[in-house]
Design an enzyme around this catalytic site. Sequence first.
Site, PDB file in Angstrom:
ATOM      1  N   GLU A  83       0.488  -1.349   0.143  1.00  0.00           N
ATOM      2  CA  GLU A  83      -0.228   0.206   0.165  1.00  0.00           C
ATOM      3  C   GLU A  83       0.658   1.346   0.136  1.00  0.00           C
ATOM      4  O   GLU A  83       0.140   1.814   0.333  1.00  0.00           O
ATOM      5  CB  GLU A  83      -1.030  -0.226   1.568  1.00  0.00           C
ATOM      6  CG  GLU A  83      -0.339   0.702   2.443  1.00  0.00           C
ATOM      7  CD  GLU A  83       0.268  -1.202   3.215  1.00  0.00           C
ATOM      8  OE1 GLU A  83       0.163  -2.413   2.562  1.00  0.00           O
ATOM      9  OE2 GLU A  83       0.404  -1.646   4.616  1.00  0.00           O
TER      10      GLU A  83
ATOM     11  N   HIS B 221      -8.238  -4.148  -1.013  1.00  0.00           N
ATOM     12  CA  HIS B 221      -7.671  -4.215   0.559  1.00  0.00           C
ATOM     13  C   HIS B 221      -5.911  -3.179   0.768  1.00  0.00           C
ATOM     14  O   HIS B 221      -6.555  -2.264   1.511  1.00  0.00           O
ATOM     15  CB  HIS B 221      -6.920  -5.572   0.234  1.00  0.00           C
ATOM     16  CG  HIS B 221      -5.830  -5.194   1.888  1.00  0.00           C
ATOM     17  ND1 HIS B 221      -6.878  -6.221   2.946  1.00  0.00           N
ATOM     18  CD2 HIS B 221      -4.764  -5.365   1.891  1.00  0.00           C
ATOM     19  CE1 HIS B 221      -5.423  -6.185   3.374  1.00  0.00           C
ATOM     20  NE2 HIS B 221      -4.594  -5.376   2.858  1.00  0.00           N
ATOM     21  N   GLU B 222      -5.393  -2.703  -0.682  1.00  0.00           N
ATOM     22  CA  GLU B 222      -4.888  -1.526  -0.849  1.00  0.00           C
ATOM     23  C   GLU B 222      -5.863  -0.366  -0.148  1.00  0.00           C
ATOM     24  O   GLU B 222      -4.493   0.739  -0.376  1.00  0.00           O
ATOM     25  CB  GLU B 222      -3.691  -1.886  -1.842  1.00  0.00           C
ATOM     26  CG  GLU B 222      -3.558  -3.549  -2.340  1.00  0.00           C
ATOM     27  CD  GLU B 222      -2.729  -3.956  -0.294  1.00  0.00           C
ATOM     28  OE1 GLU B 222      -2.299  -3.570   0.312  1.00  0.00           O
ATOM     29  OE2 GLU B 222      -2.403  -4.630  -0.993  1.00  0.00           O
TER      30      GLU B 222
ATOM     31  N   HIS C 122      -6.319   0.286   2.753  1.00  0.00           N
ATOM     32  CA  HIS C 122      -4.864   1.209   3.835  1.00  0.00           C
ATOM     33  C   HIS C 122      -4.876   2.276   3.562  1.00  0.00           C
ATOM     34  O   HIS C 122      -3.658   3.628   4.623  1.00  0.00           O
ATOM     35  CB  HIS C 122      -3.831  -0.493   2.946  1.00  0.00           C
ATOM     36  CG  HIS C 122      -3.457  -0.597   4.107  1.00  0.00           C
ATOM     37  ND1 HIS C 122      -3.312  -1.255   5.291  1.00  0.00           N
ATOM     38  CD2 HIS C 122      -3.246  -2.446   3.327  1.00  0.00           C
ATOM     39  CE1 HIS C 122      -3.139  -2.249   5.110  1.00  0.00           C
ATOM     40  NE2 HIS C 122      -2.344  -3.170   4.366  1.00  0.00           N
TER      41      HIS C 122
ATOM     42  N   GLU D  18      -3.992  -4.306   9.919  1.00  0.00           N
ATOM     43  CA  GLU D  18      -4.562  -5.246   8.887  1.00  0.00           C
ATOM     44  C   GLU D  18      -5.429  -6.111   9.105  1.00  0.00           C
ATOM     45  O   GLU D  18      -6.905  -6.230   8.875  1.00  0.00           O
ATOM     46  CB  GLU D  18      -2.962  -6.209   9.035  1.00  0.00           C
ATOM     47  CG  GLU D  18      -1.975  -6.557   7.695  1.00  0.00           C
ATOM     48  CD  GLU D  18      -1.811  -5.661   6.576  1.00  0.00           C
ATOM     49  OE1 GLU D  18      -2.968  -5.730   6.103  1.00  0.00           O
ATOM     50  OE2 GLU D  18      -1.011  -4.886   5.867  1.00  0.00           O
TER      51      GLU D  18
ATOM     52  N   ASP E 109       9.425  -9.384  10.264  1.00  0.00           N
ATOM     53  CA  ASP E 109       9.013  -9.551   9.328  1.00  0.00           C
ATOM     54  C   ASP E 109       8.542 -11.158   9.642  1.00  0.00           C
ATOM     55  O   ASP E 109       7.698 -12.023   9.207  1.00  0.00           O
ATOM     56  CB  ASP E 109       9.816  -9.543   7.191  1.00  0.00           C
ATOM     57  CG  ASP E 109       9.598  -8.022   7.372  1.00  0.00           C
ATOM     58  OD1 ASP E 109       8.824  -7.547   7.425  1.00  0.00           O
ATOM     59  OD2 ASP E 109      10.830  -8.064   6.820  1.00  0.00           O
TER      60      ASP E 109
ATOM     61  N   TYR F  80      -4.590 -10.311  10.406  1.00  0.00           N
ATOM     62  CA  TYR F  80      -5.669  -9.946   9.568  1.00  0.00           C
ATOM     63  C   TYR F  80      -6.715 -10.897   9.806  1.00  0.00           C
ATOM     64  O   TYR F  80      -7.662 -10.340   9.678  1.00  0.00           O
ATOM     65  CB  TYR F  80      -4.893 -10.931   7.711  1.00  0.00           C
ATOM     66  CG  TYR F  80      -4.190 -10.821   7.183  1.00  0.00           C
ATOM     67  CD1 TYR F  80      -3.986  -9.542   5.864  1.00  0.00           C
ATOM     68  CD2 TYR F  80      -2.550 -10.556   7.638  1.00  0.00           C
ATOM     69  CE1 TYR F  80      -3.247  -9.037   5.756  1.00  0.00           C
ATOM     70  CE2 TYR F  80      -1.745  -9.856   6.687  1.00  0.00           C
ATOM     71  CZ  TYR F  80      -1.862  -9.099   6.072  1.00  0.00           C
ATOM     72  OH  TYR F  80      -0.769  -8.818   5.439  1.00  0.00           O
TER      73      TYR F  80
HETATM   74  N1  BES Z   1       1.000  -4.393   3.939  1.00  0.00           N
HETATM   75  C1  BES Z   1       0.797  -5.878   3.121  1.00  0.00           C
HETATM   76  C2  BES Z   1       2.515  -6.669   3.022  1.00  0.00           C
HETATM   77  C3  BES Z   1       3.325  -6.406   3.861  1.00  0.00           C
HETATM   78  C4  BES Z   1       2.599  -6.691   5.068  1.00  0.00           C
HETATM   79  C5  BES Z   1       4.402  -6.210   3.469  1.00  0.00           C
HETATM   80  C6  BES Z   1       3.964  -6.856   5.892  1.00  0.00           C
HETATM   81  C7  BES Z   1       5.493  -6.160   4.395  1.00  0.00           C
HETATM   82  C8  BES Z   1       5.094  -7.053   5.097  1.00  0.00           C
HETATM   83  C9  BES Z   1      -0.190  -5.412   2.464  1.00  0.00           C
HETATM   84  O1  BES Z   1      -1.461  -4.672   3.392  1.00  0.00           O
HETATM   85  C10 BES Z   1      -0.830  -7.197   2.371  1.00  0.00           C
HETATM   86  O2  BES Z   1      -1.767  -7.699   3.588  1.00  0.00           O
HETATM   87  N2  BES Z   1      -1.300  -7.530   0.969  1.00  0.00           N
HETATM   88  C11 BES Z   1      -2.338  -8.810   0.531  1.00  0.00           C
HETATM   89  C12 BES Z   1      -3.035  -8.865   0.531  1.00  0.00           C
HETATM   90  C13 BES Z   1      -4.677  -9.723   0.545  1.00  0.00           C
HETATM   91  C14 BES Z   1      -4.505  -9.315   2.195  1.00  0.00           C
HETATM   92  C15 BES Z   1      -5.801  -9.066   0.044  1.00  0.00           C
HETATM   93  C16 BES Z   1      -0.894  -9.986   0.647  1.00  0.00           C
HETATM   94  O3  BES Z   1       0.383  -9.587  -0.451  1.00  0.00           O
HETATM   95  O4  BES Z   1      -1.080 -10.878   0.116  1.00  0.00           O
HETATM   96 ZN    ZN Z   2      -2.710  -4.988   3.932  1.00  0.00          ZN
END
Ligand code: BES
Ligand code: ZN
Length: 513
Positions: A163, A187-188, A191, A210, A268, A276
Amino acid sequence: GSTFCKGVPHDGQDLLPEQTAGKQKPYMYTQGQAVLNRSFFPGFDTPAVKCTYSATVQVPEGFTAVMSATTWEKQKDNTFVFKMEHPIPSYLIALAVGDIVSAEVGPRSRVWAEPCLIEAAKKEYDGVIEEFLAVGEKLFGPYVWGRYDVLFMPPSFPFGGMENPCITFVTPCLLAGDRSLVDVIIHEISHSWFGNLVTNATWGEFWLNEGFTMYAQRRISTEVYGSAYTCLEAATGRALLRQHMDTTGEEHPLNKLRVVIEPGVNPDDTYNETPYEKGFCFVSYLAHLVGDQRKFDSFLQAYVEQFKFQSITADDALNFFLEYFPDLKKQGVDSRPGLEFDRWLNTPGWPPFLPDLSPGQQLMKPADELAELWASDGLNMEKIEAVDISAWKTYQLVYFLDRILQKSPLPDGNVERLSTTYPKISKAQNAELRLRWCQIVLRNNHEAEYSKVKAFLHSQGKQKYTLPLYRAMWGGSEAARALAMETFSATAPQLHINVRNYVKKILGLEGSD
Ligand code: BES
Ligand code: ZN
């Protein structure tokens, strides 16, 4: 703000031409979340601190730079000047440089991609993004970031979407041709309010980003696509949480919403489905306590207004909730036995409240029944062939395949039969379907289709697709383990450094790099 100049080392991805879609020119991008930006620029790399930034980026002839900035300007000598006028946490500063072009898809939105993908990118999202933004604004208040663009990344991009303000970075897997994976964009976009305006102050409270975003995503989805479809999508999310808790054990300390991250631990490494989907359940529980969707939507809007451009903890959020609904506070809703806010935050395990997904039943029931037929010993082909899946949506097929996976291994020969009966599934190009099909192939030791696992892992490097498949291979037969080793040695160089290290860990190759 900080200014950095060309040649600065970073910890994103430097890609060779052969690792791009067009295979002609190199590409670089940064991925800040959670703590990678500390090797991109000096600063306080914590989500507790916000600031504006500006950047001057000079690129070679024939390249374009984009950043998560509210304004940009191309000057002479291939120099781009970016400014982010709102305070943001460091992890949202992002840069990509490559042979990229853009196309308009809405009044405040463009898609960006390598030239060979731009047509597909435009087709996927032309005219759809504005509606999501407009619904988001109606529900959660003004969209403050000016533009909302989408950059399609090279195949190794480790996430579905990231995002970055003003310009979301997404996996090219979203180019399904039928808009079926648009929930990632919703989703994005969500955010933009939850995460980018109101930010978790520490990575231990990542669920604030999340969990609220999953809730907002499903609110927008309900407004645009209705509750049947949205509940179906939420059911696949719940299945992912089930899978995660089954593999880690419900009592695992990462299965709390508030996670203790000891000094020296990379946030991470705590990433999983809990923030989520359990986070979604908690926010849904708060909505359930309120009892009136419109009142809860107003609360969310007030919450954003109260905390925008700030970083907060769960206590800040929950205290605000109780102040906003004094009657609920008086009733002591924060300490109902079994549903204490404290328990939600600090006790691992399955959510003590699950939102009602029954509006999705009309779409789930046929899939449940069909999965039941495929799991039985003597296949009743007559009954099976009576079910017409040709009109099923992608998420309905995904749900069906998750059910099949849950029931696997199936009786001998059933997977082969499944494969020939539904080429639409076993030969799918859609990444969500390919992931599930590969998982089924592996869980059933269906060696005849191992080549599909290999092809899928060669075609993209998304973490949520890559790790489950390596785990399945490593926990499988000799042949599956050999497949894992062979595939990893061929694809390791093109994987994002984080993903590469996680795969190494799964394969017991730790410490060799
Ligand atoms: N912000 C996250 C991606 C992220 C999380 C990057 C933690 C680095 C560390 C992003 O918004 C996300 O959750 N993406 C999901 C999308 C889904 C939940 C619809 C993905 O990448 O799968
Ligand atoms: Zn997210």
